[in-house]
Scaffold this motif. Structure first.
Motif, PDB file in Angstrom:
ATOM      1  N   MET A  85     -17.778 -13.168 -14.831  1.00  0.00           N
ATOM      2  CA  MET A  85     -17.688 -11.919 -15.535  1.00  0.00           C
ATOM      3  C   MET A  85     -16.909 -10.921 -14.672  1.00  0.00           C
ATOM      4  SD  MET A  85     -20.938  -9.785 -16.887  1.00  0.00           S
ATOM      5  CE  MET A  85     -20.832  -9.162 -18.508  1.00  0.00           C
ATOM      6  N   GLU A  86     -16.082 -10.105 -15.290  1.00  0.00           N
ATOM      7  CA  GLU A  86     -15.234  -9.167 -14.556  1.00  0.00           C
ATOM      8  C   GLU A  86     -16.038  -8.152 -13.752  1.00  0.00           C
ATOM      9  OE1 GLU A  86     -14.772  -9.949 -17.764  1.00  0.00           O
ATOM     10  OE2 GLU A  86     -12.819 -10.904 -17.765  1.00  0.00           O
ATOM     11  N   ILE A  87     -17.172  -7.718 -14.293  1.00  0.00           N
ATOM     12  CA  ILE A  87     -17.995  -6.737 -13.581  1.00  0.00           C
ATOM     13  C   ILE A  87     -18.483  -7.324 -12.265  1.00  0.00           C
ATOM     14  CG2 ILE A  87     -20.195  -5.480 -13.664  1.00  0.00           C
ATOM     15  CD1 ILE A  87     -18.118  -4.152 -15.359  1.00  0.00           C
ATOM     16  N   ASP A  88     -18.902  -8.587 -12.265  1.00  0.00           N
ATOM     17  CA  ASP A  88     -19.338  -9.245 -11.030  1.00  0.00           C
ATOM     18  C   ASP A  88     -18.202  -9.276 -10.015  1.00  0.00           C
ATOM     19  OD1 ASP A  88     -21.879  -9.739 -12.066  1.00  0.00           O
ATOM     20  OD2 ASP A  88     -21.271 -11.672 -12.904  1.00  0.00           O
ATOM     21  N   TYR A  89     -17.004  -9.572 -10.489  1.00  0.00           N
ATOM     22  CA  TYR A  89     -15.831  -9.613  -9.608  1.00  0.00           C
ATOM     23  C   TYR A  89     -15.611  -8.242  -8.963  1.00  0.00           C
ATOM     24  CZ  TYR A  89     -11.063 -10.599  -8.064  1.00  0.00           C
ATOM     25  OH  TYR A  89      -9.937 -10.785  -7.304  1.00  0.00           O
ATOM     26  N   ILE A  90     -15.668  -7.192  -9.764  1.00  0.00           N
ATOM     27  CA  ILE A  90     -15.451  -5.832  -9.262  1.00  0.00           C
ATOM     28  C   ILE A  90     -16.507  -5.456  -8.227  1.00  0.00           C
ATOM     29  CG2 ILE A  90     -15.499  -3.383  -9.923  1.00  0.00           C
ATOM     30  CD1 ILE A  90     -14.294  -4.312 -12.642  1.00  0.00           C
ATOM     31  N   PHE A  91     -17.740  -5.903  -8.438  1.00  0.00           N
ATOM     32  CA  PHE A  91     -18.831  -5.544  -7.541  1.00  0.00           C
ATOM     33  C   PHE A  91     -18.980  -6.474  -6.343  1.00  0.00           C
ATOM     34  CE2 PHE A  91     -20.847  -3.232 -11.287  1.00  0.00           C
ATOM     35  CZ  PHE A  91     -20.398  -1.996 -10.838  1.00  0.00           C
ATOM     36  N   GLY A  92     -18.075  -7.425  -6.144  1.00  0.00           N
ATOM     37  CA  GLY A  92     -18.088  -8.202  -4.913  1.00  0.00           C
ATOM     38  C   GLY A  92     -18.156  -9.700  -5.029  1.00  0.00           C
ATOM     39  N   LYS A  93     -18.312 -10.236  -6.236  1.00  0.00           N
ATOM     40  CA  LYS A  93     -18.346 -11.689  -6.394  1.00  0.00           C
ATOM     41  C   LYS A  93     -16.907 -12.159  -6.606  1.00  0.00           C
ATOM     42  CE  LYS A  93     -21.488 -14.909  -8.558  1.00  0.00           C
ATOM     43  NZ  LYS A  93     -22.478 -15.080  -9.607  1.00  0.00           N
ATOM     44  N   ASN A  94     -16.140 -12.174  -5.507  1.00  0.00           N
ATOM     45  CA  ASN A  94     -14.722 -12.513  -5.543  1.00  0.00           C
ATOM     46  C   ASN A  94     -14.351 -13.181  -4.223  1.00  0.00           C
ATOM     47  OD1 ASN A  94     -14.001 -10.336  -3.586  1.00  0.00           O
ATOM     48  ND2 ASN A  94     -14.596  -8.996  -5.275  1.00  0.00           N
ATOM     49  N   PRO A  95     -13.146 -13.752  -4.121  1.00  0.00           N
ATOM     50  CA  PRO A  95     -12.766 -14.459  -2.892  1.00  0.00           C
ATOM     51  C   PRO A  95     -12.820 -13.601  -1.624  1.00  0.00           C
ATOM     52  CG  PRO A  95     -11.283 -15.053  -4.659  1.00  0.00           C
ATOM     53  CD  PRO A  95     -12.142 -13.939  -5.180  1.00  0.00           C
ATOM     54  N   GLN A  96     -12.634 -12.287  -1.746  1.00  0.00           N
ATOM     55  CA  GLN A  96     -12.690 -11.408  -0.576  1.00  0.00           C
ATOM     56  C   GLN A  96     -14.123 -10.974  -0.235  1.00  0.00           C
ATOM     57  OE1 GLN A  96     -10.219 -10.279   1.427  1.00  0.00           O
ATOM     58  NE2 GLN A  96      -8.591 -11.354   0.343  1.00  0.00           N
ATOM     59  N   ASN A  97     -15.066 -11.234  -1.142  1.00  0.00           N
ATOM     60  CA  ASN A  97     -16.457 -10.764  -0.976  1.00  0.00           C
ATOM     61  C   ASN A  97     -16.503  -9.278  -0.686  1.00  0.00           C
ATOM     62  OD1 ASN A  97     -17.755 -13.254  -1.413  1.00  0.00           O
ATOM     63  ND2 ASN A  97     -17.190 -13.885   0.658  1.00  0.00           N
ATOM     64  N   ILE A  98     -15.720  -8.517  -1.448  1.00  0.00           N
ATOM     65  CA  ILE A  98     -15.668  -7.066  -1.278  1.00  0.00           C
ATOM     66  C   ILE A  98     -15.868  -6.400  -2.628  1.00  0.00           C
ATOM     67  CG2 ILE A  98     -13.144  -6.996  -1.499  1.00  0.00           C
ATOM     68  CD1 ILE A  98     -13.159  -4.702   0.536  1.00  0.00           C
ATOM     69  N   SER A  99     -16.639  -5.342  -2.625  1.00  0.00           N
ATOM     70  CA  SER A  99     -16.815  -4.540  -3.832  1.00  0.00           C
ATOM     71  C   SER A  99     -15.637  -3.589  -3.908  1.00  0.00           C
ATOM     72  CB  SER A  99     -18.119  -3.739  -3.736  1.00  0.00           C
ATOM     73  OG  SER A  99     -18.164  -2.769  -4.745  1.00  0.00           O
ATOM     74  N   TYR A 100     -15.049  -3.462  -5.075  1.00  0.00           N
ATOM     75  CA  TYR A 100     -13.937  -2.540  -5.257  1.00  0.00           C
ATOM     76  C   TYR A 100     -14.417  -1.179  -5.736  1.00  0.00           C
ATOM     77  CZ  TYR A 100     -11.188  -6.650  -4.432  1.00  0.00           C
ATOM     78  OH  TYR A 100     -10.656  -7.775  -3.853  1.00  0.00           O
TER      79      TYR A 100
END
Length: 116
Positions: A1-16
Motif C-alpha cells: 500500500m502506498e501509505i505504508d511506503y510513505i511511512f517507511g515500509k520501503n527499500p530505504q526504510n525511511i519515512s517521507y
C-alpha cells in the motif's frame, strides 16, 4: 500500500513524513524559509518529495527533488489519510476539497441556439 511506503515500509526504510517514525528526512528544502537551528523548534508533519524512480533518496536541503514538501504532494497524502478514517467519521469523501476554489474560471455557458 502506498501509505505504508510513505511511512517507511520501503527499500530505504525511511519515512517521507517529517517527524514520523524512527528515520525521516532531517535536511528539508524550503523556498520560503530554512529549517530552525534551535532543536526545540521542529519541522514536522509535512511529506517531502520522496525518492527517485529507483528508490534512491538523498537527504540534502539543496536538492528540492528529494526534500521539498509541496502543497500538491501533501494534499494527496491528506486525502488518502482522510479516506482511511472510514465511514464512522462525518465527511463526504467526494467533496473533501469542494471549498478549494478552481485554478481557472468556469467556462461560460454555450450560446442559445439561433432561430430564424
Amino acid at each position: 500500500m502506498e501509505i505504508d511506503y510513505i511511512f517507511g515500509k520501503n527499500p530505504q526504510n525511511i519515512s517521507y513524513v517529517l517527524g514520523f517514525g524512527e528515520r525521516y528526512p532531517k535536511h528539508v528544502y524550503h523556498r520560503g524559509a530554512s529549517i530552525p537551528k534551535n532543536p526545540k523548534e521542529s519541522c514536522k508533519g509535512a511529506m517531502v518529495a520522496g525518492p527517485d524512480g529507483h528508490d534512491g533518496f538523498h537527504d540534502v536541503c539543496t536538492n528540492s527533488n528529494y526534500t521539498e514538501p509541496t502543497l500538491t504532494g501533501n494534499a494527496g497524502l491528506v486525502a488518502a489519510l482522510v479516506a482511511l478514517l472510514g465511514e464512522k467519521h462525518m465527511f463526504d469523501k467526494n467533496r473533501i476539497f469542494s471549498a478549494v476554489p478552481p485554478l481557472f474560471p468556469e467556462a461560460p455557458p454555450p450560446p442559445v441556439p439561433w432561430t430564424p
